[in-house]
Design an enzyme around this catalytic site. Sequence first.
Site, PDB file in Angstrom:
ATOM      1  N   GLU A   1     -18.734   9.306  45.153  1.00  0.00           N
ATOM      2  CA  GLU A   1     -19.073   7.975  44.623  1.00  0.00           C
ATOM      3  C   GLU A   1     -19.871   7.163  45.639  1.00  0.00           C
ATOM      4  O   GLU A   1     -20.802   6.450  45.262  1.00  0.00           O
ATOM      5  CB  GLU A   1     -17.805   7.238  44.199  1.00  0.00           C
ATOM      6  CG  GLU A   1     -16.979   7.940  43.118  1.00  0.00           C
ATOM      7  CD  GLU A   1     -17.774   8.307  41.868  1.00  0.00           C
ATOM      8  OE1 GLU A   1     -18.839   7.693  41.624  1.00  0.00           O
ATOM      9  OE2 GLU A   1     -17.340   9.216  41.141  1.00  0.00           O
TER      10      GLU A   1
ATOM     11  N   ASP B   1     -22.678  15.139  44.590  1.00  0.00           N
ATOM     12  CA  ASP B   1     -21.757  16.233  44.916  1.00  0.00           C
ATOM     13  C   ASP B   1     -22.011  16.763  46.325  1.00  0.00           C
ATOM     14  O   ASP B   1     -21.068  16.988  47.095  1.00  0.00           O
ATOM     15  CB  ASP B   1     -21.921  17.381  43.911  1.00  0.00           C
ATOM     16  CG  ASP B   1     -21.087  17.190  42.652  1.00  0.00           C
ATOM     17  OD1 ASP B   1     -20.239  16.274  42.628  1.00  0.00           O
ATOM     18  OD2 ASP B   1     -21.296  17.949  41.683  1.00  0.00           O
TER      19      ASP B   1
END
Length: 627
Positions: free
Chosen positions: A476, A539
């Site tokens: 995030e 990611d």
Amino acid sequence: MVRVQDDLFAAVNAEWLEQAEIPADKPRISAFDELVLQNEKNLTEDLKNLSVNLPVDNAELLETIKFYNKAGNWERRNQADFTAVKAELDKVLRLTDFKDFLSALTDLVFHSQAPLPFSFGVEPDMKDAVHHALGFTGPGLILPDTTYYADEHPRKDELLDFWAKNSAEILVAFGIENAERIASDAVKFDALLVPSANTSEEWAKYAELYNPVSTDNFVNGLSTVDFEPFIENLVGTRPEKIIVFENRFYDHFNLLVNEENWQLIKAWMLTKTARKATSFLTEDLRILGSAYNRFLSNVKEPRSQEKHQLDLTESYFSQVIGIFYGKKYFGETAKEDVKRMVSAMIKVYQERLRANTWLSQATAEKAIEKLDAITPFIGFPDKLPEIYKKLKVTDGSLYEDAVKFDEILTARHYEKFAEEVDKTLWHMPAHMVNAYYSPDSNTIVFPAAILQAPFYSLEQSSSQNYGGIGAVIAHEISHAFDNNGAQFDKYGNLNKWWLEEDYSAFEKKQEEMIALFEGVETEAGPANGKLIVSENIADQGGITAALTAAKNESDVDLVSFFSQWAAIWRMKASLEFQQMLLSMDVHAPAKLRANIPPTNLEEFYEAFDIKPEDKMYRAPENRVKIW
């Protein structure tokens, strides 16, 4: 037996993949879904208990329980005479021509269940994130995205045929004449919309969709509808600009929404209104109304009455349930530990930015400023939005309450235009197994429900927790610096804060990430590197930063770290659902999320002694490094 060196995902999850079964009422099962299933059980039990011991000291939770009980009163639901639904359908039926439609626009927005063939929404202004802007888009499509409408798509005809037949059955149930023709006309109008609709790739690059048009040009350019009074009726004033998010729809509006197409538009509005109503009515209709979505994803059974009851309640009282959930299931010890991990992730990012070799010092310092300005929200919100005080359950039917609630929520949505943006509001409830980064507020949010094993547990080792929730936290944070988030400054404004040469270097890095995934084969077909690039950047940044943090702990175990990473992405799904995700989901397929990011990290090769002849091996010159 599959080796980690050949397939990390399959090796780590071998036993789970063999034993896990997709629930009959879902299109998939995953680490996320397993927590969702447990949450459903817990919340169902909780709400049943609260139904017996009413929470009279909590007004919003009390209304939640009242609605929950009404949603589960099947004896009453099955006796419904559809009077309220027919009243909503009549609001469309009595529009005899396009002129009637134009004169009724405001009432249709605020006092009907019928959708319009265009959409206005109030959201934070990307260029001025303290204030709201009025955005304009098309109405959306019947099929999942534009790729499904290609003549060569194997499911185009069967899905549209099923939707039309299913819609006609619903219309007949409400006593609508010429139901087959109406459903067919709805599909015809949908077909007109397809060329002007954004593709999934275009939606994924949301920072590039910001197209402000002066209100003068907007109202003068869209000549088939008099938007001058309508816009003021929506937000109580005349904005200086309208943000157009679907340019082709805007350009072709006069050819789509006009008197010539009125009968198709009316059929589309009528059909959509009828379909929406089915969730709140009899058992037969709620099963009929959900049949298309089940067919789309090859889901074998409808949701049980009990789960449906919970679903409906969550749809209107999500934050109330979320705060209840957070207070009951999320402890202070876990919250403090996750806070510590967030701080560790941010510190790691600071260090990585300072050591970055492809950014100039000036841009790196700006990035660190943005990083320092990120606000983390963990567990559950401190306060409930005021709107919940207005949602009062009546003596009327379930559908009548839903209509009333929709009117209250719609009015509130447009009221926000006159207010400053509240950057403390959560856009997910605490019982949702997910997390997000909000670029317009520069916040990261971790609901309580994801802060459980396998993502996080006080019982897991530090390496396991960093391979799970640590990587999610850093993921995030990485969204602040993906291809979209990187275009927003520390205040949440769309503002190019990079030096030009640095951003050009970043764009080359993006191309490398696109190429890394482009065309990689999966069970459902090849991956679309452009569609999934933002999540892949996140990611890769997530696992890289989490790995650095894990190595700083005294009990570091890299085998556990990478194994936990693979475990959190475990998933089994119907082929149809996987195909749908490939066409429209901005996340890579689960197996690729598990397998590809580790191959860019030297520590992965060391942990599992991976050699050039192994399938998981990637040559050093082909390893992608961004953050």
